[in-house]
Design a protein around this motif. Sequence first.
Motif, short mmCIF file in Angstrom:
data_model
loop_
_atom_site.label_atom_id
_atom_site.label_comp_id
_atom_site.label_asym_id
_atom_site.label_seq_id
_atom_site.Cartn_x
_atom_site.Cartn_y
_atom_site.Cartn_z
N ILE A 19 98.46 11.05 -52.46
CA ILE A 19 99.73 11.38 -51.75
C ILE A 19 99.59 12.81 -50.89
O ILE A 19 98.93 13.85 -51.44
CB ILE A 19 100.95 11.62 -52.53
N GLU A 20 99.93 12.82 -49.54
CA GLU A 20 99.95 13.81 -48.76
C GLU A 20 101.21 13.96 -48.17
O GLU A 20 101.32 13.41 -47.18
CB GLU A 20 98.55 13.99 -47.94
N GLY A 21 102.31 14.73 -48.46
CA GLY A 21 103.59 14.73 -47.90
C GLY A 21 104.01 13.33 -47.87
O GLY A 21 104.21 12.84 -49.29
N LYS A 102 96.16 4.29 -44.52
CA LYS A 102 96.85 5.39 -44.60
C LYS A 102 98.46 4.84 -44.24
O LYS A 102 98.74 4.23 -43.13
CB LYS A 102 96.56 6.60 -43.48
N VAL A 103 99.47 5.14 -45.18
CA VAL A 103 100.92 4.42 -45.02
C VAL A 103 101.70 5.70 -44.84
O VAL A 103 101.72 6.54 -45.61
CB VAL A 103 101.15 3.51 -46.11
N ASP A 107 109.34 4.58 -50.15
CA ASP A 107 109.91 4.90 -51.19
C ASP A 107 109.26 5.62 -52.21
O ASP A 107 108.32 4.86 -52.94
CB ASP A 107 110.65 3.36 -51.84
N LYS A 108 109.06 6.88 -52.27
CA LYS A 108 108.54 7.72 -53.23
C LYS A 108 108.28 7.30 -54.61
O LYS A 108 107.80 7.57 -55.65
CB LYS A 108 108.48 9.23 -52.97
#
Length: 127
Positions: A19-21, A102-103, A107-108
């Motif tokens: 995860i990046e941001g 990369k998406v 929904d985190k």
Amino acid sequence: MAKVLEGLYYSESHEYVRIEGDFGFIGITDYAQHALGNVVYVDMPEEDDEVTAGEEFGAVESVKAASDLISPVSGTVVEVNEALEDAPELVNTDPYENWIIKVELSDKDELEQLMDAAAYETFCEDK
């Protein structure tokens, strides 16, 4: 033992997400690339395609098997790793450096359903 990196999220189907941001980089784990052997082709979705957690988004083919890629998270594909089109074996070299897609996450909260590094190591040892 396969290399497992801290700070990533892991699925039971041996995909990881970094995860990046608001973005997630999805690839296969070191365990998965060892199990597959020499990767010869990576089937990836197109940019702007939607992926859904728990559903297939592509495949990895090796000299001994083909394996579906199951997305650990839902979102919109914003980039594919074009380097894998000409050199799919990069997945074997370093699967964590050579992500597949990369998406933009939709929904985190889905991350809570995935394993951390310690849980994934235990999961792999039990196989």
